[in-house]
Design a protein around this motif. Structure first.
Motif, mmCIF file in Angstrom:
data_model
loop_
_atom_site.group_PDB
_atom_site.id
_atom_site.type_symbol
_atom_site.label_atom_id
_atom_site.label_comp_id
_atom_site.label_asym_id
_atom_site.label_seq_id
_atom_site.Cartn_x
_atom_site.Cartn_y
_atom_site.Cartn_z
ATOM 1 N N MET A 1 33.601 109.397 30.676
ATOM 2 C CA MET A 1 34.342 110.046 31.722
ATOM 3 C C MET A 1 35.248 108.824 32.107
ATOM 4 O O MET A 1 34.607 107.845 32.510
ATOM 5 N N ASP A 2 36.222 109.138 32.811
ATOM 6 C CA ASP A 2 37.146 108.141 33.233
ATOM 7 C C ASP A 2 36.947 107.804 34.498
ATOM 8 O O ASP A 2 36.583 108.716 35.364
ATOM 9 N N LYS A 3 37.376 106.598 34.992
ATOM 10 C CA LYS A 3 37.377 106.158 36.506
ATOM 11 C C LYS A 3 38.843 106.382 36.934
ATOM 12 O O LYS A 3 39.626 106.150 36.272
ATOM 13 N N TYR A 4 38.726 106.623 38.186
ATOM 14 C CA TYR A 4 40.053 106.866 39.011
ATOM 15 C C TYR A 4 40.034 105.946 40.089
ATOM 16 O O TYR A 4 38.959 105.765 40.839
ATOM 17 N N ASP A 44 33.545 106.202 40.355
ATOM 18 C CA ASP A 44 33.164 105.956 38.907
ATOM 19 C C ASP A 44 32.117 107.224 38.627
ATOM 20 O O ASP A 44 31.312 107.422 39.439
ATOM 21 N N PRO A 45 32.353 108.186 37.741
ATOM 22 C CA PRO A 45 31.695 109.533 37.432
ATOM 23 C C PRO A 45 30.067 109.234 37.380
ATOM 24 O O PRO A 45 29.478 109.724 37.764
ATOM 25 N N ALA A 46 29.833 107.967 36.856
ATOM 26 C CA ALA A 46 28.391 107.212 36.606
ATOM 27 C C ALA A 46 27.521 107.431 37.693
ATOM 28 O O ALA A 46 26.520 107.603 37.980
ATOM 29 N N ASN A 47 28.448 107.186 38.985
ATOM 30 C CA ASN A 47 27.694 106.774 40.154
ATOM 31 C C ASN A 47 27.993 108.176 41.200
ATOM 32 O O ASN A 47 27.091 108.377 42.050
ATOM 33 N N GLY A 48 29.114 108.769 40.877
ATOM 34 C CA GLY A 48 29.259 109.940 42.041
ATOM 35 C C GLY A 48 29.687 109.499 43.117
ATOM 36 O O GLY A 48 29.913 108.275 43.264
ATOM 37 N N GLU A 93 27.191 114.503 43.190
ATOM 38 C CA GLU A 93 26.138 114.003 42.162
ATOM 39 C C GLU A 93 26.548 113.078 41.281
ATOM 40 O O GLU A 93 27.928 113.080 40.513
ATOM 41 N N PRO A 94 25.765 112.005 40.720
ATOM 42 C CA PRO A 94 26.288 111.115 39.400
ATOM 43 C C PRO A 94 26.367 112.044 38.484
ATOM 44 O O PRO A 94 25.661 113.083 38.197
ATOM 45 N N GLY A 95 27.465 111.830 37.530
ATOM 46 C CA GLY A 95 27.849 112.523 36.378
ATOM 47 C C GLY A 95 28.939 113.614 36.571
ATOM 48 O O GLY A 95 29.251 114.270 35.644
ATOM 49 N N THR A 96 29.497 113.487 37.785
ATOM 50 C CA THR A 96 30.519 114.470 38.274
ATOM 51 C C THR A 96 31.837 113.944 37.734
ATOM 52 O O THR A 96 32.167 112.781 38.459
ATOM 53 N N SER A 97 32.371 114.545 36.742
ATOM 54 C CA SER A 97 33.692 114.077 36.571
ATOM 55 C C SER A 97 34.752 114.244 37.786
ATOM 56 O O SER A 97 34.601 114.990 38.688
ATOM 57 N N PHE A 98 35.723 113.197 37.695
ATOM 58 C CA PHE A 98 37.008 113.333 38.794
ATOM 59 C C PHE A 98 37.410 114.465 38.716
ATOM 60 O O PHE A 98 37.840 115.283 39.774
#
Length: 52
Positions: free
Chosen positions: A1-4, A13-17, A24-29
């Motif tokens: 997943m991309d960072k914005y 950072d989707p890994a951190n949410g 929640e962690p894992g939520t894409s932008f």
């Protein structure tokens, strides 16, 4: 997943949410609620750019 990155420099950072704001962690932008704003400066999602 991309960072914005926000105009203020904050990087989503989707890994951190964004647990402080119920994301929640894992939520894409793309899946963030439309009303979500930058936790540092309050900018809306359209003020973010995809980070390479």
């Amino acid at each position: 997943m991309d960072k914005y990155q926000c105009v203020c420099g904050y990087v989503y950072d989707p890994a951190n949410g964004d647990p402080d704001n119920g994301i929640e962690p894992g939520t894409s932008f793309e899946n963030l609620p439309e009303e979500w704003v930058c936790p540092l400066c309050g900018a809306s999602k359209e003020n973010f750019e995809k980070k390479d």
